[in-house]
Write a protein that holds these residues in place. Structure first.
Motif: not given
Length: 389
Positions: A134-141, A151-152, A174-180, A182-184
């Protein structure tokens, strides 16, 4: 407009500066008042590199700074014992400063001396971090909303030779959550930091294929470079490596293994002169170049000069948000930080002479009075044995 080098230009002095968070800067002075800046550093070994710089500069005092290639050859080969990160990083910083002087003396940015620009802007990526998906996804968004298109992050912490199923599934999750999140339309890259064995990498990489990463960086330590072909052939995921390779000879074996991206560091691998050659070698193997640069403003400026003149350039790393230091340390030592203004994930071509930046010497000298003694962490596995950081 291209000027001409003063016929009697000579190196008359130099100074080094240990500045926070973990960097070493070099200033080289000439008798015509033209100064050049470089960033010679091995993170965690700044003091050692500093001593090497001082040794190398003994023979450059009184020399013509425009003889860059001649100096490079003598610095790298004239001591009989060759190679290694300390020597190549000391050479790298000096090389950067000499190119900076030459560009300033001729009134052009360094990329004009490397054949001129092959692009108008350079794509950059940012780092994200978090203790949970969740934290990674928030940071990515948040980074996506700030305009970054790539992003890396690091999905593995200390990893045993054969990681447990739970650790593998957590990393893939984690990778799956990030892809979801931020999208493609955002590129995701993963840095394994050499924490996996070849066998573990061969198990993990196929599981990442559905998420189409831009690349996976340093799946294994550089000592195992000869095993990279087996890692590359285990999946379709592009493999990147090179931050701990220090010369074109180090890259010679690696480029033939089928890697997708070479990542030499302009402050570790002999400077602008050597990275130019590594990039040309990589092009012959169909390998793109994405210079490693988790460092300071001089290193980034030197990287960008190369990026604008390198046909097989892919994307540029930069240290804003990297997590090794608070705030905007990358920008703290520049008179005009707008040269690194990122818009829609790109940075515009610098037009100022030399490396294209003006170092704030007052800020550098103030920081050097405090200095630093930064060291990387040393990790352990649960059983108390050493783990890759």
């Amino acid at each position: 407009m291209l000027g001409s080098m003063p016929p009697s230009l000579k190196i008359v002095g130099f100074d080094t500066f240990l500045v926070r968070p973990r960097w070493l800067f070099l200033r080289i002075d000439t008798d015509e008042g033209i100064t050049g800046w470089g960033e010679p550093i091995v993170e965690g070994r700044a003091e050692t590199v500093r001593e090497c710089v001082h040794t190398l500069m003994e023979r450059l005092l009184g020399a013509d700074p425009g003889r860059i290639e001649d100096h490079w050859q003598r610095m790298t080969k004239g001591g009989f014992y060759r190679g290694g990160p300390v020597l190549s990083s000391a050479v790298a910083g000096i090389d950067q400063a000499l190119w900076d002087i030459k560009g300033k003396a001729l009134g052009v940015p360094v990329h004009e001396l490397l054949g001129g620009p092959v692009r108008d802007r350079v794509r950059v990526y940012t780092w994200i971090a978090g203790d949970s998906a969740a934290e990674l996804a928030d940071a990515a968004v948040a980074r996506k909303e700030a305009g970054f298109t790539a992003m890396k992050f690091t999905p593995f912490q200390a990893t045993p030779h054969v990681p447990a199923a739970a650790q593998v599934k957590e990393a893939v999750g984690l990778v799956a959550a990030l892809r979801e999140a931020v999208g493609d339309d955002v590129d995701l890259a993963m840095d394994f930091h050499g924490r996996l064995s070849p066998a573990a990498a061969r198990r993990v990489l196929p599981l990442l294929e559905p998420y189409l990463p831009m690349f996976v960086e340093e799946p294994v330590v550089p000592e195992l470079s000869r095993d990279l072909r087996t890692v590359v052939e285990a999946s379709s995921v592009p493999i990147a490596t090179g931050e701990r390779l220090y010369s074109r000879w180090d890259f010679r074996e690696v480029l033939a293994t089928g890697i997708a991206v070479a990542q030499p560091d302009v402050s570790h691998a002999g400077g602008i002169s050597e990275l130019r050659r590594i990039a040309a070698m990589a092009e012959a193997y169909g390998v793109a170049v994405a210079p490693h640069c988790p460092l300071g403003p001089i290193s980034l400026a030197a990287s960008l000069q190369l990026d604008f003149a390198t046909p097989n350039f892919l994307i540029q790393e930069q240290s804003l948000g990297i997590g090794y230091h608070p705030g905007n340390a990358l920008l703290d030592y520049l008179v005009d930080p707008s040269v690194f203004a990122f818009s829609d994930g790109y940075v515009e071509r610098p037009v100022a002479p030399g490396l294209g930046i003006e170092v704030d010497e007052r800020a550098v000298r103030e920081a050097a009075e405090r200095g630093h003694a930064w060291r990387n962490e040393v990790w352990e596995h649960p059983d108390g044995s050493f783990a890759e950081w």
